[in-house]
Design a protein around this motif. Structure first.
Motif, PDB file in Angstrom:
ATOM      1  N   PRO A  46      -3.055 -15.241 -33.744  1.00 27.06           N
ATOM      2  CA  PRO A  46      -2.485 -14.904 -35.046  1.00 27.06           C
ATOM      3  C   PRO A  46      -3.091 -15.811 -36.120  1.00 27.06           C
ATOM      4  O   PRO A  46      -3.502 -16.943 -35.828  1.00 27.06           O
ATOM      5  N   TYR A  47      -3.102 -15.348 -37.351  1.00 28.35           N
ATOM      6  CA  TYR A  47      -3.711 -16.103 -38.443  1.00 28.35           C
ATOM      7  C   TYR A  47      -3.140 -17.515 -38.566  1.00 28.35           C
ATOM      8  O   TYR A  47      -3.875 -18.472 -38.786  1.00 28.35           O
ATOM      9  N   ASP A  48      -1.849 -17.657 -38.397  1.00 24.66           N
ATOM     10  CA  ASP A  48      -1.215 -18.959 -38.598  1.00 24.66           C
ATOM     11  C   ASP A  48      -1.052 -19.773 -37.315  1.00 24.66           C
ATOM     12  O   ASP A  48      -0.340 -20.769 -37.290  1.00 24.66           O
ATOM     13  N   ALA A  49      -1.754 -19.380 -36.256  1.00 32.29           N
ATOM     14  CA  ALA A  49      -1.663 -20.099 -34.980  1.00 32.29           C
ATOM     15  C   ALA A  49      -2.213 -21.522 -35.118  1.00 32.29           C
ATOM     16  O   ALA A  49      -3.128 -21.777 -35.907  1.00 32.29           O
ATOM     17  N   GLU A  50      -1.655 -22.428 -34.346  1.00 32.31           N
ATOM     18  CA  GLU A  50      -2.186 -23.783 -34.290  1.00 32.31           C
ATOM     19  C   GLU A  50      -3.416 -23.753 -33.375  1.00 32.31           C
ATOM     20  O   GLU A  50      -3.308 -23.438 -32.180  1.00 32.31           O
ATOM     21  N   LEU A  51      -4.580 -24.037 -33.949  1.00 32.60           N
ATOM     22  CA  LEU A  51      -5.837 -23.955 -33.210  1.00 32.60           C
ATOM     23  C   LEU A  51      -6.573 -25.291 -33.283  1.00 32.60           C
ATOM     24  O   LEU A  51      -6.485 -26.000 -34.285  1.00 32.60           O
ATOM     25  N   PRO A  52      -7.313 -25.633 -32.231  1.00 32.79           N
ATOM     26  CA  PRO A  52      -8.055 -26.894 -32.256  1.00 32.79           C
ATOM     27  C   PRO A  52      -9.221 -26.819 -33.235  1.00 32.79           C
ATOM     28  O   PRO A  52      -9.875 -25.779 -33.364  1.00 32.79           O
ATOM     29  N   GLU A  53      -9.441 -27.903 -33.942  1.00 35.14           N
ATOM     30  CA  GLU A  53     -10.540 -27.973 -34.904  1.00 35.14           C
ATOM     31  C   GLU A  53     -11.391 -29.196 -34.627  1.00 35.14           C
ATOM     32  O   GLU A  53     -10.921 -30.164 -34.025  1.00 35.14           O
ATOM     33  N   LEU A  54     -12.627 -29.153 -35.093  1.00 32.27           N
ATOM     34  CA  LEU A  54     -13.485 -30.324 -34.971  1.00 32.27           C
ATOM     35  C   LEU A  54     -12.909 -31.453 -35.821  1.00 32.27           C
ATOM     36  O   LEU A  54     -12.355 -31.208 -36.893  1.00 32.27           O
ATOM     37  N   PRO A  55     -13.053 -32.686 -35.368  1.00 30.17           N
ATOM     38  CA  PRO A  55     -12.519 -33.821 -36.124  1.00 30.17           C
ATOM     39  C   PRO A  55     -13.415 -34.190 -37.304  1.00 30.17           C
ATOM     40  O   PRO A  55     -14.484 -33.615 -37.500  1.00 30.17           O
ATOM     41  N   GLU A  56     -12.973 -35.172 -38.055  1.00 30.47           N
ATOM     42  CA  GLU A  56     -13.787 -35.760 -39.117  1.00 30.47           C
ATOM     43  C   GLU A  56     -14.791 -36.705 -38.454  1.00 30.47           C
ATOM     44  O   GLU A  56     -14.406 -37.508 -37.597  1.00 30.47           O
ATOM     45  N   PRO A  57     -16.056 -36.649 -38.844  1.00 27.22           N
ATOM     46  CA  PRO A  57     -17.002 -37.651 -38.343  1.00 27.22           C
ATOM     47  C   PRO A  57     -16.737 -39.005 -39.012  1.00 27.22           C
ATOM     48  O   PRO A  57     -16.022 -39.076 -40.006  1.00 27.22           O
ATOM     49  N   SER A  58     -17.335 -40.040 -38.480  1.00 26.32           N
ATOM     50  CA  SER A  58     -17.145 -41.365 -39.072  1.00 26.32           C
ATOM     51  C   SER A  58     -17.646 -41.370 -40.516  1.00 26.32           C
ATOM     52  O   SER A  58     -18.574 -40.645 -40.868  1.00 26.32           O
ATOM     53  N   GLY A  59     -17.015 -42.177 -41.338  1.00 25.88           N
ATOM     54  CA  GLY A  59     -17.303 -42.213 -42.761  1.00 25.88           C
ATOM     55  C   GLY A  59     -18.745 -42.487 -43.124  1.00 25.88           C
ATOM     56  O   GLY A  59     -19.253 -41.956 -44.101  1.00 25.88           O
ATOM     57  N   GLU A  60     -19.447 -43.309 -42.348  1.00 32.28           N
ATOM     58  CA  GLU A  60     -20.842 -43.613 -42.688  1.00 32.28           C
ATOM     59  C   GLU A  60     -21.799 -42.477 -42.347  1.00 32.28           C
ATOM     60  O   GLU A  60     -22.932 -42.472 -42.783  1.00 32.28           O
ATOM     61  N   LEU A  61     -21.348 -41.492 -41.592  1.00 34.01           N
ATOM     62  CA  LEU A  61     -22.203 -40.370 -41.209  1.00 34.01           C
ATOM     63  C   LEU A  61     -22.210 -39.254 -42.264  1.00 34.01           C
ATOM     64  O   LEU A  61     -23.152 -38.474 -42.336  1.00 34.01           O
ATOM     65  N   VAL A  62     -21.179 -39.191 -43.082  1.00 31.26           N
ATOM     66  CA  VAL A  62     -21.056 -38.105 -44.071  1.00 31.26           C
ATOM     67  C   VAL A  62     -20.892 -38.654 -45.490  1.00 31.26           C
ATOM     68  O   VAL A  62     -20.517 -39.810 -45.685  1.00 31.26           O
TER      69      VAL A  62
END
Length: 85
Positions: free
Chosen positions: A54-70
């Motif tokens: 469903p559109y509002d399902a809780e789905l796994p997402e990629l995390p934030e990379p470390s701050g110095e990488l982005v």
């Protein structure tokens, strides 16, 4: 319903290959229907995952990379399919 999660980040100066490798290495606790990785000018990396949920399902997402990488916080979007053309 098919839900697509989009994850987009911009690498710090000269770290595009490292960000791309980092994104490819990130596992998810569940297997999506499909996962595709893209790159664009200015060392941007985009990952799209497709889920049967469903559109509002809780789905796994990629995390934030470390701050110095982005150069900024990751941008995330969620889309619901309206059909295949």
């Amino acid at each position: 319903m098919t839900v697509a999660l989009m994850w987009e980040a911009r690498a710090a100066e000269g770290r595009g290959e490292e960000l791309l490798a980092w994104a490819r290495e990130q596992g998810l606790p569940e297997q999506p229907l499909r996962r595709e990785t893209f790159r664009a000018p200015e060392d941007r990396v985009l990952v799209i995952t497709w889920w049967d949920a469903p559109y509002d399902a809780e789905l796994p997402e990629l995390p934030e990379p470390s701050g110095e990488l982005v150069t900024r916080a990751v941008h995330r979007w969620r889309f619901g399919s309206v059909g295949v053309g």
